[in-house]
Write a protein that holds these residues in place. Structure first.
Motif, mmCIF file in Angstrom:
data_model
loop_
_atom_site.group_PDB
_atom_site.id
_atom_site.type_symbol
_atom_site.label_atom_id
_atom_site.label_comp_id
_atom_site.label_asym_id
_atom_site.label_seq_id
_atom_site.Cartn_x
_atom_site.Cartn_y
_atom_site.Cartn_z
ATOM 1 N N LEU A 17 -14.367 23.376 55.959
ATOM 2 C CA LEU A 17 -15.505 22.587 55.487
ATOM 3 C C LEU A 17 -15.135 21.756 54.270
ATOM 4 O O LEU A 17 -15.521 20.577 54.166
ATOM 5 N N LEU A 18 -14.391 22.332 53.346
ATOM 6 C CA LEU A 18 -13.986 21.594 52.156
ATOM 7 C C LEU A 18 -13.098 20.408 52.523
ATOM 8 O O LEU A 18 -13.257 19.320 51.976
ATOM 9 N N ALA A 19 -12.173 20.621 53.448
ATOM 10 C CA ALA A 19 -11.300 19.529 53.874
ATOM 11 C C ALA A 19 -12.093 18.426 54.569
ATOM 12 O O ALA A 19 -11.827 17.234 54.379
ATOM 13 N N THR A 20 -13.095 18.818 55.338
ATOM 14 C CA THR A 20 -13.937 17.821 56.013
ATOM 15 C C THR A 20 -14.720 16.994 55.003
ATOM 16 O O THR A 20 -14.760 15.763 55.091
ATOM 17 N N PHE A 21 -15.331 17.663 54.034
ATOM 18 C CA PHE A 21 -16.079 16.932 53.014
ATOM 19 C C PHE A 21 -15.155 16.075 52.151
ATOM 20 O O PHE A 21 -15.511 14.966 51.752
ATOM 21 N N ALA A 22 -13.954 16.569 51.851
ATOM 22 C CA ALA A 22 -13.014 15.810 51.033
ATOM 23 C C ALA A 22 -12.536 14.556 51.756
ATOM 24 O O ALA A 22 -12.232 13.549 51.116
ATOM 25 N N ALA A 23 -12.487 14.611 53.086
ATOM 26 C CA ALA A 23 -12.044 13.447 53.856
ATOM 27 C C ALA A 23 -12.997 12.270 53.689
ATOM 28 O O ALA A 23 -12.585 11.111 53.801
ATOM 29 N N PHE A 24 -14.256 12.562 53.386
ATOM 30 C CA PHE A 24 -15.232 11.496 53.222
ATOM 31 C C PHE A 24 -15.509 11.169 51.757
ATOM 32 O O PHE A 24 -16.428 10.414 51.451
ATOM 33 N N GLY A 25 -14.721 11.737 50.833
ATOM 34 C CA GLY A 25 -14.912 11.483 49.409
ATOM 35 C C GLY A 25 -14.516 10.067 49.032
ATOM 36 O O GLY A 25 -13.565 9.500 49.577
ATOM 37 N N SER A 26 -15.238 9.487 48.095
ATOM 38 C CA SER A 26 -14.976 8.099 47.712
ATOM 39 C C SER A 26 -13.834 7.958 46.709
ATOM 40 O O SER A 26 -13.361 6.859 46.474
ATOM 41 N N VAL A 27 -13.372 9.070 46.120
ATOM 42 C CA VAL A 27 -12.300 9.000 45.129
ATOM 43 C C VAL A 27 -10.947 9.386 45.711
ATOM 44 O O VAL A 27 -9.977 9.546 44.982
ATOM 45 N N GLY A 28 -10.876 9.562 46.999
ATOM 46 C CA GLY A 28 -9.635 9.935 47.656
ATOM 47 C C GLY A 28 -9.645 11.400 48.059
ATOM 48 O O GLY A 28 -10.338 12.225 47.465
ATOM 49 N N PHE A 29 -8.848 11.693 49.070
ATOM 50 C CA PHE A 29 -8.838 13.045 49.625
ATOM 51 C C PHE A 29 -8.353 14.070 48.612
ATOM 52 O O PHE A 29 -8.969 15.114 48.434
ATOM 53 N N ASN A 30 -7.234 13.782 47.942
ATOM 54 C CA ASN A 30 -6.652 14.760 47.017
ATOM 55 C C ASN A 30 -7.591 15.096 45.869
ATOM 56 O O ASN A 30 -7.776 16.259 45.531
ATOM 57 N N ARG A 31 -8.155 14.077 45.257
ATOM 58 C CA ARG A 31 -9.044 14.327 44.121
ATOM 59 C C ARG A 31 -10.334 15.008 44.557
ATOM 60 O O ARG A 31 -10.847 15.902 43.871
ATOM 61 N N SER A 32 -10.862 14.615 45.702
ATOM 62 C CA SER A 32 -12.074 15.255 46.216
ATOM 63 C C SER A 32 -11.817 16.713 46.562
ATOM 64 O O SER A 32 -12.615 17.595 46.218
ATOM 65 N N LEU A 33 -10.696 16.973 47.225
ATOM 66 C CA LEU A 33 -10.365 18.355 47.584
ATOM 67 C C LEU A 33 -10.145 19.202 46.335
ATOM 68 O O LEU A 33 -10.587 20.347 46.270
ATOM 69 N N GLY A 34 -9.507 18.629 45.323
ATOM 70 C CA GLY A 34 -9.310 19.355 44.073
ATOM 71 C C GLY A 34 -10.626 19.737 43.418
ATOM 72 O O GLY A 34 -10.802 20.872 42.967
#
Length: 83
Positions: A17-34
């Motif tokens: 779920l976290l990876a899915t939500f991070a994929a749609f983050g506006s600041v980039g995948f790495n920063r969103s996942l972090g």
């Protein structure tokens, strides 16, 4: 007390779920996942405190999950620094 299989399944579902939500983050995948992993660490530690789970118990619990999220956070943080 949950079985280790259920705890590992819960952890895997949360990471997905976290990876899915991070994929749609506006600041980039790495920063969103972090950021999401950091919030998961806080959430698991809070739940462990509220439920008064043993820190070094025999069975897996929220504290172990928080440590696993912290390890993933460290990996993501290192990847962000190298990129």
């Amino acid at each position: 007390m949950l079985s280790p299989t259920r705890v590992l399944a819960r952890f895997a579902v949360r990471v997905a779920l976290l990876a899915t939500f991070a994929a749609f983050g506006s600041v980039g995948f790495n920063r969103s996942l972090g950021a999401l992993l950091w919030m998961s660490i806080i959430l698991c530690a809070g739940v462990g405190l509220i439920r008064r789970e043993p820190l070094f118990g025999v069975a897996l619990n929220h504290w172990d999950e928080a440590v696993a999220f912290a390890a993933l956070f460290a990996l993501v943080h290192i990847a962000n620094e190298l990129a």
